[in-house]
Design a protein around this motif. Structure first.
Motif, PDB file in Angstrom:
ATOM      1  N   ALA A  82       0.634  -0.100  94.646  1.00  0.00           N
ATOM      2  CA  ALA A  82       1.203  -1.052  93.691  1.00  0.00           C
ATOM      3  C   ALA A  82       2.167  -2.040  94.347  1.00  0.00           C
ATOM      4  O   ALA A  82       2.034  -3.245  94.179  1.00  0.00           O
ATOM      5  CB  ALA A  82       1.914  -0.300  92.565  1.00  0.00           C
ATOM      6  N   TYR A  83       3.120  -1.530  95.124  1.00  0.00           N
ATOM      7  CA  TYR A  83       4.170  -2.391  95.670  1.00  0.00           C
ATOM      8  C   TYR A  83       4.361  -2.156  97.165  1.00  0.00           C
ATOM      9  O   TYR A  83       4.242  -1.023  97.648  1.00  0.00           O
ATOM     10  CB  TYR A  83       5.497  -2.127  94.948  1.00  0.00           C
ATOM     11  CG  TYR A  83       5.435  -2.422  93.463  1.00  0.00           C
ATOM     12  CD1 TYR A  83       5.345  -3.723  92.998  1.00  0.00           C
ATOM     13  CD2 TYR A  83       5.447  -1.374  92.538  1.00  0.00           C
ATOM     14  CE1 TYR A  83       5.277  -3.992  91.635  1.00  0.00           C
ATOM     15  CE2 TYR A  83       5.387  -1.635  91.183  1.00  0.00           C
ATOM     16  CZ  TYR A  83       5.294  -2.946  90.737  1.00  0.00           C
ATOM     17  OH  TYR A  83       5.226  -3.205  89.391  1.00  0.00           O
ATOM     18  N   LEU A  84       4.691  -3.242  97.872  1.00  0.00           N
ATOM     19  CA  LEU A  84       4.957  -3.183  99.306  1.00  0.00           C
ATOM     20  C   LEU A  84       6.311  -3.793  99.610  1.00  0.00           C
ATOM     21  O   LEU A  84       6.799  -4.670  98.882  1.00  0.00           O
ATOM     22  CB  LEU A  84       3.899  -3.951 100.098  1.00  0.00           C
ATOM     23  CG  LEU A  84       2.432  -3.556 100.014  1.00  0.00           C
ATOM     24  CD1 LEU A  84       1.617  -4.418 100.975  1.00  0.00           C
ATOM     25  CD2 LEU A  84       2.239  -2.087 100.311  1.00  0.00           C
ATOM     26  N   THR A  85       6.898  -3.341 100.715  1.00  0.00           N
ATOM     27  CA  THR A  85       8.013  -4.049 101.335  1.00  0.00           C
ATOM     28  C   THR A  85       7.509  -4.656 102.638  1.00  0.00           C
ATOM     29  O   THR A  85       6.500  -4.211 103.192  1.00  0.00           O
ATOM     30  CB  THR A  85       9.192  -3.116 101.645  1.00  0.00           C
ATOM     31  OG1 THR A  85       8.829  -2.265 102.764  1.00  0.00           O
ATOM     32  CG2 THR A  85       9.542  -2.237 100.456  1.00  0.00           C
ATOM     33  N   ALA A 110      -2.253  -9.428 100.434  1.00  0.00           N
ATOM     34  CA  ALA A 110      -1.653  -8.665  99.337  1.00  0.00           C
ATOM     35  C   ALA A 110      -2.329  -9.009  98.016  1.00  0.00           C
ATOM     36  O   ALA A 110      -2.629  -8.123  97.209  1.00  0.00           O
ATOM     37  CB  ALA A 110      -0.159  -8.955  99.258  1.00  0.00           C
ATOM     38  N   VAL A 115      -1.803  -5.861  95.348  1.00  0.00           N
ATOM     39  CA  VAL A 115      -0.458  -5.316  95.462  1.00  0.00           C
ATOM     40  C   VAL A 115       0.546  -6.462  95.530  1.00  0.00           C
ATOM     41  O   VAL A 115       0.181  -7.606  95.799  1.00  0.00           O
ATOM     42  CB  VAL A 115      -0.303  -4.403  96.697  1.00  0.00           C
ATOM     43  CG1 VAL A 115      -1.187  -3.173  96.572  1.00  0.00           C
ATOM     44  CG2 VAL A 115      -0.633  -5.164  97.985  1.00  0.00           C
ATOM     45  N   THR A 116       1.825  -6.138  95.313  1.00  0.00           N
ATOM     46  CA  THR A 116       2.881  -7.146  95.292  1.00  0.00           C
ATOM     47  C   THR A 116       3.941  -6.796  96.324  1.00  0.00           C
ATOM     48  O   THR A 116       4.395  -5.646  96.379  1.00  0.00           O
ATOM     49  CB  THR A 116       3.535  -7.223  93.901  1.00  0.00           C
ATOM     50  OG1 THR A 116       2.507  -7.452  92.917  1.00  0.00           O
ATOM     51  CG2 THR A 116       4.551  -8.347  93.839  1.00  0.00           C
ATOM     52  N   VAL A 117       4.319  -7.784  97.134  1.00  0.00           N
ATOM     53  CA  VAL A 117       5.430  -7.606  98.079  1.00  0.00           C
ATOM     54  C   VAL A 117       6.720  -7.895  97.318  1.00  0.00           C
ATOM     55  O   VAL A 117       6.955  -9.027  96.889  1.00  0.00           O
ATOM     56  CB  VAL A 117       5.293  -8.557  99.287  1.00  0.00           C
ATOM     57  CG1 VAL A 117       6.470  -8.365 100.243  1.00  0.00           C
ATOM     58  CG2 VAL A 117       3.973  -8.312 100.008  1.00  0.00           C
ATOM     59  N   VAL A 118       7.558  -6.872  97.135  1.00  0.00           N
ATOM     60  CA  VAL A 118       8.703  -6.998  96.230  1.00  0.00           C
ATOM     61  C   VAL A 118      10.048  -7.089  96.938  1.00  0.00           C
ATOM     62  O   VAL A 118      11.052  -7.448  96.313  1.00  0.00           O
ATOM     63  CB  VAL A 118       8.733  -5.834  95.217  1.00  0.00           C
ATOM     64  CG1 VAL A 118       7.541  -5.911  94.276  1.00  0.00           C
ATOM     65  CG2 VAL A 118       8.765  -4.487  95.922  1.00  0.00           C
ATOM     66  N   THR A 119      10.109  -6.767  98.226  1.00  0.00           N
ATOM     67  CA  THR A 119      11.372  -6.898  98.954  1.00  0.00           C
ATOM     68  C   THR A 119      11.070  -6.905 100.439  1.00  0.00           C
ATOM     69  O   THR A 119       9.958  -6.567 100.867  1.00  0.00           O
ATOM     70  CB  THR A 119      12.350  -5.761  98.605  1.00  0.00           C
ATOM     71  OG1 THR A 119      13.641  -6.038  99.168  1.00  0.00           O
ATOM     72  CG2 THR A 119      11.858  -4.418  99.132  1.00  0.00           C
ATOM     73  N   THR A 137       5.652  -2.675 107.183  1.00  0.00           N
ATOM     74  CA  THR A 137       5.422  -2.632 105.739  1.00  0.00           C
ATOM     75  C   THR A 137       5.517  -1.197 105.252  1.00  0.00           C
ATOM     76  O   THR A 137       5.063  -0.271 105.924  1.00  0.00           O
ATOM     77  CB  THR A 137       4.034  -3.204 105.374  1.00  0.00           C
ATOM     78  OG1 THR A 137       3.040  -2.642 106.230  1.00  0.00           O
ATOM     79  CG2 THR A 137       4.012  -4.706 105.485  1.00  0.00           C
ATOM     80  N   GLY A 139       4.977   1.113 101.469  1.00  0.00           N
ATOM     81  CA  GLY A 139       4.292   0.961 100.193  1.00  0.00           C
ATOM     82  C   GLY A 139       4.461   2.174  99.306  1.00  0.00           C
ATOM     83  O   GLY A 139       4.785   3.272  99.768  1.00  0.00           O
TER      84      GLY A 139
END
Length: 329
Positions: A82-85, A110, A115-119, A137, A139
């Motif tokens: 769902a989410y990545l840094t 992405a 998926v979404t890069v959130v930070t 990265t 996740g």
């Protein structure tokens, strides 16, 4: 360099230095991602760093690898990423145009993976102390109810299958570094595999192990599975999907395709009674169109991987000490 190659020396470093220092049961599986429970939800978590050289290569870039690698590690736990840094370590003097290309490639990968890069984070090191751009990265994804996929679950009788041709990523990197030319361009297989895993789990939850054979290739991944589960693995060399350009490059350079890295393939170990069902589900998805069975788990020689040759003999497939080609991801 061998300590970072995904082989025996990497394993020794993790098992005898890092794991004792961190000391918790979540590390015991030594997998690329770990499922944990938080607030009643089962989450998979993973982190990886990317130092590939060159930054752009046939079929992909460091940006693609950073997304696909972490997405795939999460998917190998059966999770829906769902989410990545994203953390970037930049060398002083790196051109902003190059950095823009990397960032755009990462963003496009992405989006393609859903998926979404959130930070993130940015650091700069002095000129001569880096190689343009390094990426890290991490996740997180949700593990569906009823899914339990980990190396320890392999059992004698399980069928071993691979989702497509092997060795393409490593040879794509080699072709650029070594100036090799082929009749057909070899392109990296880098791709997100979460859609393929979803298709398999929609067919059945009876999947014991999933693994993406990156550093150390198919050989290293199967060794880790055999050791974690206490089973033996038998491969059939005449069933291995090795493209002709990969076979030719390995012959020239004295490499074994089983040890060459992949970035868009997965290994699946499933009970024999659902093997046809899983294979059909994989072949119906674009990422698994060329999936095939390549071996099985056995009670004999626990913790070892052997290959049956086309001449009727058997050879031991050892765990590599380091890596045939460093800095491929």
């Amino acid at each position: 360099m061998a300590h970072g190659g995904g082989g025996a020396m990497s394993s020794e470093l993790v098992r005898h230095l890092f794991a004792p220092a961190y000391g918790n049961p979540h590390l015991e599986g030594y997998a690329d991602s770990t499922a944990v429970t938080l607030g009643g939800a089962r989450l998979a978590m993973s982190t990886d760093s990317y130092v590939v050289r060159p930054l752009f290569f046939p079929g992909g870039s460091i940006g693609d690898l950073a997304v696909n690698g972490t997405v795939n590690d999460l998917a190998m736990s059966g999770a829906r990423p769902a989410y990545l840094t994203c953390a970037m370590i930049l060398e002083e003097g790196t051109e902003l145009e190059l950095l823009d290309r990397v960032a755009r490639a990462l963003g496009a990968a992405a989006e393609a993976a859903g998926v979404t890069v959130v930070t993130g984070d940015t650091k700069v090191v002095e000129s001569g102390h880096g190689d343009g751009v390094y990426l890290n990265t991490s996740g997180v994804g949700l593990v569906p109810e009823g899914v339990d996929i980990r190396p320890q679950r392999a059992r004698p009788g399980d069928v071993v299958m691979v989702s497509g041709p092997i060795g393409m990523h490593g040879v794509a990197i080699m072709s650029v570094r070594e100036g090799l030319e082929f009749d057909v361009e070899v392109r990296s297989d880098t791709a997100p595999l979460n859609g393929l895993v979803d298709a398999v789990l929609a067919a059945t939850h009876r999947v014991h192990v999933l693994r993406d054979p990156t550093r150390g290739g198919v050989a290293a991944s199967l060794h880790e599975i055999a050791e974690a589960s206490g089973t033996g693995v038998v491969l059939h060399e005449n069933r291995l999907p090795v493209p002709e350009p990969v076979a030719n490059a390995c012959a020239i350079l004295g490499l074994d395709p089983l040890y060459v890295a992949n970035e868009g393939r997965l290994l699946a170990l499933v009970p024999r009674e659902v093997a046809d069902q899983v294979l059909e589900a994989m072949r119906a998805h674009p990422a698994g169109a060329e999936a095939r069975v390549i071996g099985e788990c056995v009670e004999e020689h626990p913790g070892m991987v052997v290959a049956r040759t086309g001449f009727g003999g058997t050879r031991v497939v050892d765990l590599p000490v380091g890596e045939q080609l460093p800095r491929i991801c």
